[in-house]
Design a protein around this motif. Structure first.
Motif, PDB file in Angstrom:
ATOM      1  N   ARG A  19       0.824  -1.211   0.000  1.00 44.03           N
ATOM      2  CA  ARG A  19       0.000   0.000   0.000  1.00 44.03           C
ATOM      3  C   ARG A  19       0.856   1.258   0.000  1.00 44.03           C
ATOM      4  N   LYS A  20       2.014   1.192   0.672  1.00 48.15           N
ATOM      5  CA  LYS A  20       2.878   2.357   0.721  1.00 48.15           C
ATOM      6  C   LYS A  20       3.551   2.638  -0.623  1.00 48.15           C
ATOM      7  N   GLN A  21       3.509   1.681  -1.526  1.00 50.96           N
ATOM      8  CA  GLN A  21       4.104   1.907  -2.835  1.00 50.96           C
ATOM      9  C   GLN A  21       3.148   2.646  -3.766  1.00 50.96           C
ATOM     10  N   PHE A  22       1.905   2.793  -3.361  1.00 46.73           N
ATOM     11  CA  PHE A  22       0.929   3.496  -4.182  1.00 46.73           C
ATOM     12  C   PHE A  22       0.784   4.930  -3.677  1.00 46.73           C
ATOM     13  N   ILE A  23       0.868   5.890  -4.594  1.00 52.86           N
ATOM     14  CA  ILE A  23       0.713   7.288  -4.234  1.00 52.86           C
ATOM     15  C   ILE A  23      -0.743   7.678  -4.404  1.00 52.86           C
ATOM     16  N   ASP A  24      -1.366   8.160  -3.320  1.00 57.42           N
ATOM     17  CA  ASP A  24      -2.775   8.535  -3.362  1.00 57.42           C
ATOM     18  C   ASP A  24      -2.973  10.031  -3.551  1.00 57.42           C
ATOM     19  N   VAL A  25      -2.004  10.846  -3.088  1.00 55.96           N
ATOM     20  CA  VAL A  25      -2.118  12.295  -3.201  1.00 55.96           C
ATOM     21  C   VAL A  25      -0.789  12.854  -3.714  1.00 55.96           C
ATOM     22  N   ILE A  26      -0.895  13.659  -4.760  1.00 55.06           N
ATOM     23  CA  ILE A  26       0.285  14.324  -5.313  1.00 55.06           C
ATOM     24  C   ILE A  26       0.095  15.824  -5.132  1.00 55.06           C
ATOM     25  N   GLN A  27       1.050  16.464  -4.459  1.00 50.19           N
ATOM     26  CA  GLN A  27       0.968  17.900  -4.251  1.00 50.19           C
ATOM     27  C   GLN A  27       2.362  18.455  -3.988  1.00 50.19           C
ATOM     28  N   ARG A  71      10.545   7.579  -7.144  1.00 49.70           N
ATOM     29  CA  ARG A  71      11.294   6.378  -6.765  1.00 49.70           C
ATOM     30  C   ARG A  71      10.657   5.167  -7.436  1.00 49.70           C
ATOM     31  N   ASP A  72      10.352   4.159  -6.646  1.00 42.34           N
ATOM     32  CA  ASP A  72       9.700   2.971  -7.202  1.00 42.34           C
ATOM     33  C   ASP A  72       8.195   2.981  -6.955  1.00 42.34           C
ATOM     34  N   MET A  73       7.690   4.123  -6.481  1.00 48.37           N
ATOM     35  CA  MET A  73       6.266   4.195  -6.162  1.00 48.37           C
ATOM     36  C   MET A  73       5.445   4.361  -7.432  1.00 48.37           C
ATOM     37  N   GLU A  74       4.214   3.901  -7.362  1.00 43.64           N
ATOM     38  CA  GLU A  74       3.291   4.006  -8.493  1.00 43.64           C
ATOM     39  C   GLU A  74       2.086   4.849  -8.084  1.00 43.64           C
ATOM     40  N   ALA A 109       0.869  21.459 -13.347  1.00 47.38           N
ATOM     41  CA  ALA A 109       1.451  20.113 -13.255  1.00 47.38           C
ATOM     42  C   ALA A 109       1.559  19.516 -14.651  1.00 47.38           C
ATOM     43  N   VAL A 110       2.737  19.009 -14.977  1.00 47.02           N
ATOM     44  CA  VAL A 110       2.999  18.418 -16.284  1.00 47.02           C
ATOM     45  C   VAL A 110       3.296  16.938 -16.097  1.00 47.02           C
ATOM     46  N   PHE A 111       2.526  16.070 -16.758  1.00 43.37           N
ATOM     47  CA  PHE A 111       2.746  14.619 -16.710  1.00 43.37           C
ATOM     48  C   PHE A 111       3.595  14.215 -17.913  1.00 43.37           C
ATOM     49  N   VAL A 112       4.678  13.493 -17.646  1.00 41.79           N
ATOM     50  CA  VAL A 112       5.581  13.032 -18.700  1.00 41.79           C
ATOM     51  C   VAL A 112       5.643  11.515 -18.633  1.00 41.79           C
ATOM     52  N   ASN A 113       5.345  10.868 -19.742  1.00 40.46           N
ATOM     53  CA  ASN A 113       5.351   9.411 -19.813  1.00 40.46           C
ATOM     54  C   ASN A 113       6.317   8.955 -20.897  1.00 40.46           C
ATOM     55  N   ASP A 114       7.290   8.154 -20.508  1.00 42.15           N
ATOM     56  CA  ASP A 114       8.284   7.649 -21.446  1.00 42.15           C
ATOM     57  C   ASP A 114       8.942   8.775 -22.257  1.00 42.15           C
ATOM     58  N   GLY A 115       9.223   9.869 -21.568  1.00 45.93           N
ATOM     59  CA  GLY A 115       9.912  10.975 -22.226  1.00 45.93           C
ATOM     60  C   GLY A 115       9.015  11.912 -23.012  1.00 45.93           C
ATOM     61  N   ARG A 116       7.719  11.637 -23.063  1.00 48.36           N
ATOM     62  CA  ARG A 116       6.781  12.475 -23.810  1.00 48.36           C
ATOM     63  C   ARG A 116       5.791  13.120 -22.858  1.00 48.36           C
ATOM     64  N   ILE A 117       5.479  14.390 -23.108  1.00 49.30           N
ATOM     65  CA  ILE A 117       4.485  15.075 -22.288  1.00 49.30           C
ATOM     66  C   ILE A 117       3.114  14.514 -22.621  1.00 49.30           C
ATOM     67  N   ALA A 118       2.452  14.002 -21.587  1.00 48.35           N
ATOM     68  CA  ALA A 118       1.166  13.353 -21.801  1.00 48.35           C
ATOM     69  C   ALA A 118      -0.002  14.280 -21.502  1.00 48.35           C
ATOM     70  N   GLU A 146      -9.082  -0.081 -12.992  1.00 44.96           N
ATOM     71  CA  GLU A 146      -8.320   0.960 -12.338  1.00 44.96           C
ATOM     72  C   GLU A 146      -7.011   0.380 -11.820  1.00 44.96           C
ATOM     73  N   SER A 147      -5.956   0.565 -12.557  1.00 42.46           N
ATOM     74  CA  SER A 147      -4.654   0.012 -12.189  1.00 42.46           C
ATOM     75  C   SER A 147      -3.685   1.148 -11.888  1.00 42.46           C
ATOM     76  N   PRO A 148      -2.684   0.887 -11.075  1.00 40.73           N
ATOM     77  CA  PRO A 148      -1.670   1.918 -10.834  1.00 40.73           C
ATOM     78  C   PRO A 148      -0.800   2.127 -12.059  1.00 40.73           C
ATOM     79  N   PHE A 149      -0.188   3.312 -12.131  1.00 44.57           N
ATOM     80  CA  PHE A 149       0.696   3.600 -13.262  1.00 44.57           C
ATOM     81  C   PHE A 149       1.858   4.445 -12.772  1.00 44.57           C
ATOM     82  N   LYS A 150       2.881   4.486 -13.533  1.00 45.04           N
ATOM     83  CA  LYS A 150       4.054   5.289 -13.215  1.00 45.04           C
ATOM     84  C   LYS A 150       4.224   6.361 -14.291  1.00 45.04           C
TER      85      LYS A 150
END
Length: 322
Positions: A8-16, A32-35, A50-59, A88-92
């Motif tokens: 459970r600690k590997q899942f991030i529930d709040v980003i701020q 880190r290794d959290m999802e 907030a800018v989300f970047v996935n695999d080097g690309r801005i998503a 609903e799956s976790p993602f990085k």
């Protein structure tokens, strides 16, 4: 710690992110290794993006507010990952916060004098300094062109580039303005506006918006400033002959007081004669370029000042030819 709690600690529930340092322009949220848990909350405060970047690309890019991270609010990232909307799956994904606050009172100035062509002095070297203000207006461009993947990107990392751009625009504007250096003090506001118009386009390439540009001072190097001060002093004096007479008259008492013995007496007598001649010249009334007596005489001797008649060719006192 049990396995379930560890997971459970590997899942991030709040980003701020709260800005603990005023100088930070961009900040990468520590993953880190959290999802990130699908359905987690993303908090973006005012003056942040907030800018989300996935695999080097801005998503995806998120404006201020509270956002639930799911397939509806992550359309680009969902398309990249091909998620099943029912699962609903976790993602990085890397999350970068960009501060869009107004950055005030940023200093710029010439480290060495800038050589320009001046209508008064010919070629002159000029120093200048002032302030400017800016903000990040295009977070995507700023991320791709400037901050990149760094964990923290601060104002001091950008300061040198902005200062060099300001000095370059200042030099170009000053050289093409056609305004003499002596008139620049009365045109500093207009000069600042001209520099800002060109500089705004330069910083826009970095994702920034120029919010103000001020020229506080323009000056010459010390040696040129000394020449300018001498020129100003000559202009204040006006009549150079009268000024020379005045300076000589002031020096007579000083010379007499500092000299001793027979030499001092001679200096004092010579100074007295010189002063008498200068005072005669200075006080003599001039009309039409020739001296005239205020009681009927035709003029005065140019050597001793004796009154002359109209028919006199020689001075009756000293014999000087008139």
């Amino acid at each position: 710690m049990g396995l379930g709690e560890f997971i459970r600690k590997q899942f991030i529930d709040v980003i701020q992110w709260t800005e603990v340092d005023d100088s930070v322009l961009a900040y990468r949220f520590p993953m880190r290794d959290m999802e990130i848990q699908m359905g987690a909350q993303l908090v973006v405060r005012e003056t942040q993006v907030a800018v989300f970047v996935n695999d080097g690309r801005i998503a995806d890019v998120f404006a201020p507010g509270r956002h639930r991270l799911d397939t509806e609010n992550l359309p680009v990232l969902t398309n990249l990952r091909n998620w099943d909307k029912l699962f609903e799956s976790p993602f990085k994904s890397d999350v970068y916060y960009v501060s869009t606050r107004l950055r005030l009172n940023q200093r710029w100035g010439t480290q060495t004098p800038v050589t320009v062509r001046d209508s008064e002095f010919g070629i002159a070297r000029v120093r200048a300094y002032g302030t400017y203000a800016y903000r990040i207006a295009d977070p995507v461009r700023f991320h791709t062109e400037v901050s990149g993947t760094r964990e923290v990107y601060a104002m001091q990392d950008l300061e040198g580039q902005l200062r060099n751009l300001a000095i370059t625009r200042m030099s170009d504007t000053l050289a093409n303005s056609g305004i003499a250096f002596l008139d620049l003090a009365a045109n500093q506001v207009a000069l600042g506006e001209q520099i800002a118009s060109g500089l705004a386009a330069d910083v826009a390439e970095l994702g920034l918006m120029l919010e103000g540009f001020v020229v506080e001072s323009l000056s010459l190097p010390d040696e040129l400033q000394q020449r300018l001060d001498e020129r100003i002093g000559m202009g204040i004096v006006g009549d150079q002959d009268r000024y020379a007479q005045y300076q000589a008259a002031r020096s007579i008492p000083i010379a007499a007081a500092n000299s001793g013995g027979a030499a001092g007496i001679g200096a004092g007598l010579g100074a007295g004669v010189a002063m008498g001649q200068m005072m005669t010249e200075a006080l003599r009334p001039v009309t039409g370029g020739r001296a005239t007596k205020q009681g009927g005489a035709a003029g005065y001797c140019s050597h001793c000042g004796t009154a002359l008649t109209a028919a006199a060719n020689f001075c009756p006192e000293c014999g000087t030819r008139q």
